[in-house]
Write an enzyme that holds these catalytic residues in place. Structure first.
Site, PDB file in Angstrom:
ATOM      1  N   THR A  44      50.242  30.474  29.654  1.00 40.05           N
ATOM      2  CA  THR A  44      50.151  30.888  31.057  1.00 40.05           C
ATOM      3  C   THR A  44      48.824  30.469  31.666  1.00 40.05           C
ATOM      4  O   THR A  44      48.774  29.918  32.764  1.00 40.05           O
ATOM      5  CB  THR A  44      50.324  32.411  31.163  1.00 40.05           C
ATOM      6  OG1 THR A  44      51.591  32.765  30.636  1.00 40.05           O
ATOM      7  CG2 THR A  44      50.238  32.874  32.615  1.00 40.05           C
ATOM      8  N   CYS A  45      47.716  30.718  30.976  1.00 37.63           N
ATOM      9  CA  CYS A  45      46.393  30.481  31.545  1.00 37.63           C
ATOM     10  C   CYS A  45      46.234  29.041  32.012  1.00 37.63           C
ATOM     11  O   CYS A  45      45.869  28.777  33.147  1.00 37.63           O
ATOM     12  CB  CYS A  45      45.311  30.836  30.525  1.00 37.63           C
ATOM     13  SG  CYS A  45      43.673  30.368  31.094  1.00 37.63           S
ATOM     14  N   CYS A  50      45.655  31.213  35.293  1.00 34.84           N
ATOM     15  CA  CYS A  50      44.234  31.165  35.675  1.00 34.84           C
ATOM     16  C   CYS A  50      43.754  29.801  36.168  1.00 34.84           C
ATOM     17  O   CYS A  50      43.111  29.713  37.216  1.00 34.84           O
ATOM     18  CB  CYS A  50      43.349  31.530  34.476  1.00 34.84           C
ATOM     19  SG  CYS A  50      44.023  32.791  33.405  1.00 34.84           S
ATOM     20  N   LYS A  53      45.625  28.340  39.284  1.00 36.70           N
ATOM     21  CA  LYS A  53      45.345  29.296  40.373  1.00 36.70           C
ATOM     22  C   LYS A  53      43.928  29.105  40.910  1.00 36.70           C
ATOM     23  O   LYS A  53      43.694  29.071  42.118  1.00 36.70           O
ATOM     24  CB  LYS A  53      45.561  30.722  39.832  1.00 36.70           C
ATOM     25  CG  LYS A  53      45.331  31.879  40.789  1.00 36.70           C
ATOM     26  CD  LYS A  53      43.923  32.346  40.944  1.00 36.70           C
ATOM     27  CE  LYS A  53      43.168  32.673  39.697  1.00 36.70           C
ATOM     28  NZ  LYS A  53      43.593  33.843  38.992  1.00 36.70           N
ATOM     29  N   GLY A 183      48.853  43.840  43.178  1.00 33.56           N
ATOM     30  CA  GLY A 183      48.017  43.628  41.993  1.00 33.56           C
ATOM     31  C   GLY A 183      47.227  42.331  42.099  1.00 33.56           C
ATOM     32  O   GLY A 183      47.151  41.724  43.172  1.00 33.56           O
ATOM     33  N   TYR A 184      46.662  41.900  40.972  1.00 35.46           N
ATOM     34  CA  TYR A 184      45.859  40.676  40.917  1.00 35.46           C
ATOM     35  C   TYR A 184      46.574  39.501  41.591  1.00 35.46           C
ATOM     36  O   TYR A 184      46.016  38.812  42.439  1.00 35.46           O
ATOM     37  CB  TYR A 184      45.669  40.241  39.462  1.00 35.46           C
ATOM     38  CG  TYR A 184      44.634  40.907  38.618  1.00 35.46           C
ATOM     39  CD1 TYR A 184      44.833  42.185  38.103  1.00 35.46           C
ATOM     40  CD2 TYR A 184      43.466  40.238  38.264  1.00 35.46           C
ATOM     41  CE1 TYR A 184      43.891  42.763  37.261  1.00 35.46           C
ATOM     42  CE2 TYR A 184      42.525  40.801  37.424  1.00 35.46           C
ATOM     43  CZ  TYR A 184      42.745  42.069  36.916  1.00 35.46           C
ATOM     44  OH  TYR A 184      41.820  42.634  36.084  1.00 35.46           O
ATOM     45  N   VAL A 187      47.331  39.712  45.558  1.00 33.41           N
ATOM     46  CA  VAL A 187      46.182  39.587  46.478  1.00 33.41           C
ATOM     47  C   VAL A 187      45.530  38.201  46.363  1.00 33.41           C
ATOM     48  O   VAL A 187      45.055  37.663  47.361  1.00 33.41           O
ATOM     49  CB  VAL A 187      45.141  40.728  46.296  1.00 33.41           C
ATOM     50  CG1 VAL A 187      45.771  42.072  46.641  1.00 33.41           C
ATOM     51  CG2 VAL A 187      44.523  40.761  44.913  1.00 33.41           C
ATOM     52  N   GLU A 188      45.522  37.648  45.155  1.00 33.97           N
ATOM     53  CA  GLU A 188      44.937  36.301  45.026  1.00 33.97           C
ATOM     54  C   GLU A 188      45.742  35.271  45.811  1.00 33.97           C
ATOM     55  O   GLU A 188      45.179  34.470  46.572  1.00 33.97           O
ATOM     56  CB  GLU A 188      44.861  35.889  43.548  1.00 33.97           C
ATOM     57  CG  GLU A 188      43.805  36.673  42.774  1.00 33.97           C
ATOM     58  CD  GLU A 188      43.671  36.265  41.312  1.00 33.97           C
ATOM     59  OE1 GLU A 188      42.667  36.622  40.698  1.00 33.97           O
ATOM     60  OE2 GLU A 188      44.579  35.592  40.769  1.00 33.97           O
ATOM     61  N   GLY A 268      54.332  42.448  38.845  1.00 35.23           N
ATOM     62  CA  GLY A 268      54.010  42.760  37.454  1.00 35.23           C
ATOM     63  C   GLY A 268      54.593  41.751  36.484  1.00 35.23           C
ATOM     64  O   GLY A 268      55.370  40.868  36.859  1.00 35.23           O
ATOM     65  N   HIS A 442      14.822  35.570  43.521  1.00 32.11           N
ATOM     66  CA  HIS A 442      14.892  35.489  44.968  1.00 32.11           C
ATOM     67  C   HIS A 442      14.897  34.046  45.457  1.00 32.11           C
ATOM     68  O   HIS A 442      14.194  33.225  44.882  1.00 32.11           O
ATOM     69  CB  HIS A 442      13.662  36.220  45.544  1.00 32.11           C
ATOM     70  CG  HIS A 442      13.683  36.338  47.018  1.00 32.11           C
ATOM     71  ND1 HIS A 442      14.535  37.210  47.663  1.00 32.11           N
ATOM     72  CD2 HIS A 442      12.960  35.712  47.976  1.00 32.11           C
ATOM     73  CE1 HIS A 442      14.319  37.105  48.974  1.00 32.11           C
ATOM     74  NE2 HIS A 442      13.379  36.206  49.194  1.00 32.11           N
ATOM     75  N   GLU A 447      20.210  39.500  43.147  1.00 29.69           N
ATOM     76  CA  GLU A 447      18.964  40.272  42.992  1.00 29.69           C
ATOM     77  C   GLU A 447      19.150  41.722  43.433  1.00 29.69           C
ATOM     78  O   GLU A 447      18.453  42.623  42.968  1.00 29.69           O
ATOM     79  CB  GLU A 447      17.807  39.630  43.755  1.00 29.69           C
ATOM     80  CG  GLU A 447      17.927  39.659  45.260  1.00 29.69           C
ATOM     81  CD  GLU A 447      16.754  38.947  45.953  1.00 29.69           C
ATOM     82  OE1 GLU A 447      15.603  39.345  45.714  1.00 29.69           O
ATOM     83  OE2 GLU A 447      16.998  37.990  46.718  1.00 29.69           O
TER      84      GLU A 447
END
Ligand code: NDP
Length: 461
Positions: A44-45, A50, A53, A183-184, A187-188, A268, A442, A447
């Site tokens: 899948t990844c 991932c 995507k 879920g993830y 929204v992605e 899901g 900075h 920071e």
């Protein structure tokens, strides 16, 4: 090491992140290993999760960046976006990565079968395409998960919808997209397609997206979706999907109807154990098909293990990799260790993105009672000249009794990059004083993580 009673010392079912890592490490330790993958190496990844995507996330941010560049003196002529050209480039890269997985396994001496393996018994597997039977002393189930879709009885017209796999097969950009879920994945993709220029509606059955995350992070993401132009409909589900002359029409539980071109179900995922023959091997499954394992990834059958999404523990690539690595080191490398599932950092690639490690404020209050909260919200420096109103939100959850930092939550540009590093400190048990004593870098957004000095006090206290 080879036990001559069997064809292999280890047979791995599934060529995703967990399976490939386990197979490679076991082979490098001297075991005779085989691995079967029915689809494409990488799981899948790499193939439909991932990696592609994240490329889509990158692609979808260019439109906004081109517009915002005017604030920095750039003037850009007419711009346009070609989805099919982008998808060709994306698939070429996925192909390249998938081939690397395959090559690495073979270079380590693993026999790779482009085939589906199913249990005949606890030591025997049948390879479906070839009809061949193989035996192994130890077997690792690493078959991952797949998108869950309601049945046609539950949602008439479901055949017109796509799941997240289908997104990677779309070679034209839809004008309108309707997404179910909060879920993830929901929204992605809502941000991705809004960024690419589609009219996106997201329908969630609850009130605020990303259940399980810190409440303020959820709220920031929820509002962020609207700011990105996504229409968000809450406390609502789909009742039916119908094909119309101009696309699809979805009837909602509220009775309202929405016209769209594409319906994406992101409601899901489930463990990939259907027809795997776990019953023939005696492997116990949980209610939704997950393989039940202990902390060593052992199933109830002494020669069978399972790692990754198929176990229903934490469905994240690096977790599957570590579980697979721990299994291989323990069983074949004489180096026993187990995956520690605490303080796993995670990101949600919304725009801006979420990065989080440790526990939420609500969970910390419930578990430990007295909690100190430090938080800040600011417009990052980069946005000062370009007119972008997007803000970054950061929150530290600290246990009052010993000042240990229990959670770090960020919504903002580069949140994922910040949290990967902050996770080292949280994992080591850093206190708020450790954060305070760390010199700021900075100018950066990160920071702020080490310069929050004032404890948040609820209004009226
Ligand atoms: P999630 O479990 O994250 O979300 C499923 C969503 O669908 C929830 O909002 C849920 O609502 C809703 N839902 C569930 N059943 C129904 C139903 N019958 N009708 C309507 N809505 C429903 O699943 P995803 O598919 O988004 O992602 C699966 C997993 O994959 C994630 O949990 C994560 O572990 C992994 N992942 C990680 C990514 C990353 O690391 N960036 C990216 C993508 C996936 P409710 O909240 O009410 O339960």
């Amino acid at each position: 090491m080879t036990d001559t009673a069997y064809d292999y010392d280890l047979f791995v079912i599934g060529g995703g992140s967990g399976g490939v890592r386990a197979g490679r490490i076991a082979a490098q330790a001297g075991a005779k290993v085989a691995l079967a993958e029915e689809y494409r190496m990488g799981g899948t990844c790499v193939v439909r999760g991932c990696v592609p995507k994240k490329f889509m996330v990158y692609s979808s941010t260019y439109g906004k960046h081109i517009k915002l560049s005017a604030g920095y003196g750039w003037s850009v002529g007419d711009v346009s976006y070609d989805h099919s050209a982008f998808m060709v480039a994306l698939h070429a890269e996925v192909e390249r990565l998938s081939a690397i997985y395959d090559r690495n396994l073979k270079n380590a001496g693993v026999d790779v079968f482009d085939d589906r393996a199913e249990f005949v018994d606890a030591h025997t597997l049948r390879l479906k395409k070839s009809g061949k039977t193989v035996t192994a002393g130890k077997i690792l189930i690493a078959t991952g998960g797949r998108p869950w879709m309601p049945s046609a009885d539950e949602l008439p017209g479901i055949e017109h919808a796509i799941d997240s796999n289908g997104v990677f097969e779309m070679d034209t950009l839809p004008k309108r997209m309707l997404i179910a879920g909060g879920g993830y994945i929901a929204v992605e993709f809502a941000h991705i397609f809004a960024g690419l220029g589609a009219e996106v509606t997201l329908v969630y059955r609850g009130e605020t997206v990303l259940r399980g995350f810190d409440d303020e992070i959820r709220l920031a993401v929820h509002e962020g979706l609207k700011e990105a132009g996504v229409r968000v409909v809450t406390k609502c589900t789909f009742k039916s999907i119908e094909k119309t002359g101009g696309g699809l029409m979805v009837t909602m539980s509220s009775g309202n109807e929405i016209d769209t071109d594409v319906v994406l179900m992101a409601v899901g995922r489930r463990a990939n154990t259907d027809d795997l023959g776990c019953d023939k091997a005696g492997v116990k499954l949980a209610e939704q098909g997950e393989v039940i394992v202990d902390e060593w990834s052992r199933t109830n059958v002494e020669n069978i293990w399972a790692v990754g999404d198929v176990t229903g523990r934490v469905a994240l690539t690096p977790v599957a990799i570590r579980e697979g690595h721990a299994f291989a080191d323990t069983e074949f490398g004489d180096k026993p260790w187990k995956m520690d599932h605490s303080n796993i950092p995670t990101a949600v690639f919304t725009q801006p993105e979420v990065g989080t490690v440790g526990i939420s404020e609500a969970e910390a209050r419930k578990t430990f009672g007295e909690i100190d909260i430090y938080k800040t919200k600011f417009r990052p420096m980069k946005n000062m000249l370009n007119g972008d109103q997007t803000r970054t939100f950061m929150k530290l959850v600290v246990r009052a009794s010993d000042q240990r930092v229990l959670g770090v939550h960020v919504v903002g540009e580069d949140a994922a990059e910040m949290i990967q590093t902050a996770a080292i400190a949280v994992k080591m048990g850093a206190t708020k004083q450790d954060f305070d004593q760390t010199c700021a870098l900075h100018p950066s957004s990160a920071e702020e993580l080490v310069t929050m000095r004032t404890k948040w006090v609820p209004e009226g206290v």
